[in-house]
Design a protein around this motif. Structure first.
Motif, short mmCIF file in Angstrom:
data_model
loop_
_atom_site.label_atom_id
_atom_site.label_comp_id
_atom_site.label_asym_id
_atom_site.label_seq_id
_atom_site.Cartn_x
_atom_site.Cartn_y
_atom_site.Cartn_z
N ASN A 62 -8.77 -1.94 5.14
CA ASN A 62 -9.52 -3.06 4.55
C ASN A 62 -9.26 -4.34 5.36
O ASN A 62 -8.12 -4.81 5.43
CB ASN A 62 -9.05 -3.24 3.10
N ASP A 91 -10.99 -0.16 1.23
CA ASP A 91 -10.00 0.74 0.65
C ASP A 91 -10.74 1.92 0.05
O ASP A 91 -11.73 1.72 -0.67
CB ASP A 91 -9.22 0.02 -0.46
N SER A 96 0.84 -1.21 0.00
CA SER A 96 0.00 0.00 0.00
C SER A 96 0.87 1.25 0.00
O SER A 96 0.55 2.23 -0.69
CB SER A 96 -0.89 0.05 1.23
#
Lengths: 255, 490
Positions: B119, B85, A201
């Motif tokens: 998430n 997300d 991420s």
């Protein structure tokens, strides 16, 4: 700079390129607009957002000849021998291309007027989308200028510009792909899944940070931020500086 | 001679190298400056130099929420966690109305409120972190608002009001700020009240009413009339919301019991939805508080009260006793039944008219004929009843119109409508909630881009299409051809 700007801007209309580009833009924007009219719901900002996808076609056509044509014809020597600076040349050509984009965009302004005439709403979000359109155009035109300064072939210049814009348009997709693939690879290497996901991420965030489309998306909803515009403008300045350096390099080149 | 040439070449090479170095280093320095300036700009000025110019200010929090956040004690840490997300693009996503707003909460509240998106499919530990005891069924796609050990779950789709007159959900108004501010307020408050909706009586779904109750610090649940019907002990207020069928006898007995114990009840019915229903059992229960729902439709005949051509949509006056609930003196009523005092009133019960028609209203039956005993006069559309003795006083509001509580009305008129303000006032009175304890944050309409159908006729659209898709592009292509032909030999 004014002379360069004037010459370049008029040159768009002394050959078919300017007319074809405006015709293409008019047609595409017209299709979007009429489609919305038929649905009795006109969202101009959505039209502008959709039109941004066509930068990938329009900007290379507009910018492909800016420097490469002069180089091919050998007229670039005039810039080196006349009492003008390279900055004037780059800025003049850049502003000429931006002016052509503005002329194209008049279509959308007309659509706004027609929408109002039909009792529709033209709000802050629509003007926000229009502002973003110009700042993104500035960034992509600067990239186009740089691509044009790299080669003396208009086709190669257009292709390079196309590729640069394609990469920028794909940044979000690339970021999410990188996120999932890096995380998966790390998990396969027995790294803790949450740590792997956090790394993926983080990487994706870094790439997304470079995406001007993501940065500017909230203008459409009426959120006006100076930071995204500063990003587009500063990146445009960077690419114009690269163009400037390319020309300077040729000027002082031994060959 | 050779050495001079070599010397010249060396000088040239050195100069070329210097220029190359200058060129590359200047590009690198500029790139570093651009990136650093953008990072700094983002961090330091990104927030302050962002402005919400949207017509409804949907991306920023209202003054009321700001004032509420200011009252949150320092040291309080509220986490709003989106269990998903956040999409890179919010186009055509309900989060378009929620995510920027939550950022505004985060920006304004500083350390008091923190908004995150995690998430659970990537970070499974977040579920355990938010709900260590596993008492809540936390799932992806929801927001979790957490204050200490207390948790509230917000479905993003609950942040909208929907038009229930379609088979599918059509969002009409945005309640995101209303929902989140009130959720936080409820988490911070000491006691949560409980509202129960009686179901299984072809009633109104009551989604909007439940949302209004949430804002008043009430958790809403449903209890079905089928099976073993019991009214829970923690029931602070009971709703029979827009019912179209009479209550069974077992429910009647429980309702009698609940009222006798000092229960609070709000009943709403109308005539339009079920013209043949006489509510015999319900009337038996209401007789314990001297009230009776008539089997007739009220027709308003005073032109200054009538709202539509059929006389059944009209204004009703709020009686003096209840005028403080709203700013206005009148509410909307639709296809109402009349409410009256029952035939054998009990002497320890006090009843008060709440909503009344004009003096020129008439009661009609289902065939459209005038009822003999009810001719032109003033009718009650809403009544209130309570005991006089002072101990465990029940309170009952009965409304002969659904326009105060029905989804179809509230979603159409919004949360700032007078009818909604009035029903809020009724609930506040029954539950003794001070106005400052709840946050009345107005909803705002979902962005509409509809154009005027009268102006956008098929002819005008065809002409517009012709101009924008055919004439303008073709004219430009003709220009391009002419220019090309004239200049091709130059």
């Amino acid at each position: 700079m004014t002379a360069i700007f004037k010459r370049e801007f008029l040159s768009f209309f002394r050959n078919p390129v300017g007319y074809v580009v405006i015709a293409l833009f008019s047609f595409i924007s017209g299709v979007y607009f009429v489609n919305m009219l038929m649905n009795i719901s006109v969202d101009i900002s959505l039209e502008i957002i959709s039109l941004r996808s066509f930068f990938i076609i329009i900007v290379p056509i507009v910018t492909m000849g800016l420097f490469s044509e002069d180089r091919k014809k050998g007229t670039e020597v005039l810039y080196y021998t006349n009492p003008i600076t390279m900055f004037d040349v780059v800025a003049g050509k850049f502003l000429a291309a931006m002016s052509l984009i503005f002329v194209m965009f008049i279509n959308v302004f007309i659509h706004m007027i027609v929408t109002k005439a039909f009792g529709g709403v033209v709000g802050a979000g629509d003007f926000g989308a229009a502002i973003v359109f110009f700042f993104l155009a500035a960034l992509f035109v600067a990239i186009g200028c740089f691509a044009s300064a790299l080669t003396d072939s208009q086709i190669i210049s257009a292709l390079l510009c196309f590729l640069f814009i394609l990469v920028i348009q794909m940044l979000s997709t690339f970021a999410s792909f990188l996120n999932s693939s890096v995380s998966s690879v790390l998990i396969l290497m027995n790294v803790d899944s949450e740590k792997a996901n956090a790394f993926g991420s983080g990487l994706a965030d870094v790439i997304s940070w470079l995406d001007p489309f993501v940065k500017t998306q909230r203008f459409r909803f009426g959120v006006f931020g100076v930071a995204p515009l500063f990003f587009c403008l500063s990146m445009a300045v960077f690419f114009l500086y690269l163009t400037f350096r390319m020309l300077e390099k040729k000027r002082w080149s031994q060959r | 001679m050779k050495s001079i040439k070599e010397n010249n070449n060396n000088t040239k090479n050195k100069r070329a190298m210097d220029l190359k170095l200058l060129s590359i280093s200047s590009v690198i320095i500029l790139l570093v400056i651009v990136i650093a300036a953008n990072i700094l700009f983002d961090k330091l000025l990104g927030g302050p130099l962002t402005f919400d110019f949207s017509a409804t200010h949907k991306n920023s929090i209202s003054k009321k929420t700001e004032e509420f956040i200011d009252t949150i004690p320092d040291g309080t840490s509220i986490r709003i966690v989106g269990l998903f997300d956040l999409p890179a693009s919010l186009e055509h996503d309900p989060l378009e109305y929620i995510a920027p707003l939550l950022e505004a909460y985060d920006n304004y509240a500083g350390d008091k409120i923190k908004v995150e998106y995690i998430n659970p499919s990537k970070y499974p530990s977040i579920i355990k972190e938010l709900d260590p005891s596993g008492s809540y069924d936390l799932k992806s796609g929801y927001y979790v608002v957490k204050n200490g050990e207390k948790i509230a779950i917000v479905d993003p789709y609950d942040c909208f009001s929907y038009d229930s007159s379609y088979d599918y959900a059509v969002p009409t108004a945005v309640l995101a700020e209303y929902t989140f501010s009130n959720t936080i307020n409820n988490l911070l408050s000491e006691k949560v009240k409980h509202a129960y909706f009686v179901s299984g009586l072809q009633e109104d779904p009551g989604y909007e009413m439940k949302s209004i109750l949430t804002a008043l610090g009430c958790e809403s649940k449903s209890i079905n009339v089928s099976g073993d019907f019991t009214i829970p002990d923690d029931c602070d207020i009971l709703f029979l919301n827009g019912i179209n069928a009479d209550i069974p006898e077992s429910v009647m007995l429980k309702l009698d019991e609940y009222i006798a114990k000092g229960g609070k009840v709000i009943v709403s019915v109308n005539y339009y939805s079920n013209t043949s229903e006489k509510y015999e059992n319900l009337n038996k229960s209401l007789a314990k508080v001297n009230l009776y729902i008539e089997d007739c439709l009220i027709e308003e005949n005073d032109p200054s009260y009538v709202l539509s051509a059929d006389y059944y949509e009209s204004y009703v006056d709020i009686t003096d006793e209840f005028k403080g609930f709203t700013d206005k003196d009148q509410l909307h009523s639709g296809f109402p039944r009349s409410i009256r005092v029952c035939d054998a009133p009990l002497d320890y019960v006090s009843t008060y008219p709440v909503l009344t028609t004009s003096d020129k209203a008439k009661a009609v039956n289902v065939e459209g004929g005038f009822l003999q005993y009810m001719n032109e006069g003033k009718y009650n559309i809403g009544m209130y009843a309570t005991y006089d003795d002072g101990n465990a006083n029940p309170e009952v509001f009965v409304f002969g119109t659904n326009n105060l509580t029905a989804d179809s009305y509230i979603s159409g008129y919004g949360y700032s409508d007078q009818n909604v303000l009035f029903i809020r006032g009724c609930v506040r009175r029954m539950l003794s909630i001070a106005p400052e304890e709840s946050l009345d944050i107005p909803s705002y309409p979902v962005d509409s881009h509809a154009i005027d159908k009268d102006r956008a006729t098929s002819t005008s659209i065809t002409v517009t299409a012709l101009i924008f898709i055919a004439i303008i592009p073709l004219a430009l292509i003709i220009c391009a051809t002419v220019v090309y032909n004239r200049r091709k030999h130059l």
